[in-house]
Design a protein around this motif. Structure first.
Motif, PDB file in Angstrom:
ATOM      1  N   HIS A 199       0.830  -1.198   0.000  1.00 13.56           N
ATOM      2  CA  HIS A 199       0.000   0.000   0.000  1.00 13.56           C
ATOM      3  C   HIS A 199       0.873   1.259   0.000  1.00 13.56           C
ATOM      4  CE1 HIS A 199      -2.606   3.025   2.225  1.00 13.56           C
ATOM      5  NE2 HIS A 199      -3.230   2.824   1.077  1.00 13.56           N
ATOM      6  N   THR A 227      -5.133   7.995  -3.648  1.00 10.96           N
ATOM      7  CA  THR A 227      -6.445   7.811  -3.014  1.00 10.96           C
ATOM      8  C   THR A 227      -6.728   6.344  -2.674  1.00 10.96           C
ATOM      9  OG1 THR A 227      -7.524   7.595  -5.160  1.00 10.96           O
ATOM     10  CG2 THR A 227      -7.455   9.796  -4.197  1.00 10.96           C
ATOM     11  N   SER A 263      -7.030   3.045  -0.777  1.00 11.25           N
ATOM     12  CA  SER A 263      -7.100   2.758   0.659  1.00 11.25           C
ATOM     13  C   SER A 263      -6.426   1.434   0.982  1.00 11.25           C
ATOM     14  CB  SER A 263      -8.559   2.738   1.128  1.00 11.25           C
ATOM     15  OG  SER A 263      -9.186   1.556   0.658  1.00 11.25           O
ATOM     16  N   ASP A 295      -7.521  -0.720   2.938  1.00 11.57           N
ATOM     17  CA  ASP A 295      -8.564  -1.734   2.926  1.00 11.57           C
ATOM     18  C   ASP A 295      -8.728  -2.376   1.543  1.00 11.57           C
ATOM     19  OD1 ASP A 295     -10.615  -3.079   4.450  1.00 11.57           O
ATOM     20  OD2 ASP A 295     -12.012  -2.084   3.071  1.00 11.57           O
TER      21      ASP A 295
END
Ligand SMILES: [Zn+2]
Ligand SMILES: [Zn+2]
Length: 145
Positions: free
Chosen positions: A46, A55, A57, A59
């Motif tokens: 990530h 942008t 995420s 998740d």
């Protein structure tokens, strides 16, 4: 090894075969993972992706890696750590993990790949993949302690 763009194309084809939607995010996450040689966690990946996808995420990265692993498009390397490590290299290989620095190193072990299974497993069912994990302390860590 396949050229990167070829690899991405075969990734897209594999997704379609498994009825997985090919989204730009999935492609980017896969691309970043296939560049990595260090078996990154979702968090590490990530951080790398944020440089070009601000942008994105964490998740989404977690879920995408989970989905891809579930469908066999990437592999999850099971370590004793709580965080899962991933790799896009689906070739036959094994791993050795350092308990101090956590570095995961690939190695080949044809003897293991080709040897006959122990008799206890003869009635177990069908073994699809052999992936061993060896644990220990790497040379770098040994010399600094
Ligand atoms: Zn180490
Ligand atoms: Zn590996």
């Amino acid at each position: 090894m396949l050229h990167h763009s070829e690899k991405n194309k075969s990734f897209e084809m594999a997704c379609r075969q498994k009825n997985l939607r090919v989204t730009p995010q999935r492609i980017e996450i896969y691309k970043e993972l296939s560049k990595a040689k260090d078996h990154p966690t979702a968090e590490t990946l990530h951080k790398r992706l944020l440089k070009r996808m601000p942008t994105l995420s964490l998740d989404t990265v977690y879920r995408t890696l989970g989905t891809l692993a579930e469908h066999g498009l990437i592999h999850k390397v099971d370590t004793t750590e709580s965080q899962a490590h991933f790799e896009a290299d689906l070739s036959k290989h094994h791993h050795v993990i350092c308990a101090r620095c956590g570095r995961i190193v690939d190695f080949d072990w044809p003897v293991v790949d080709e040897s006959e299974l122990p008799e206890e497993l003869s009635n177990w069912g069908h073994v699809e993949r052999r992936s061993l994990i060896l644990h220990g302390i790497c040379r770098d860590c040994q010399s600094t302690h």
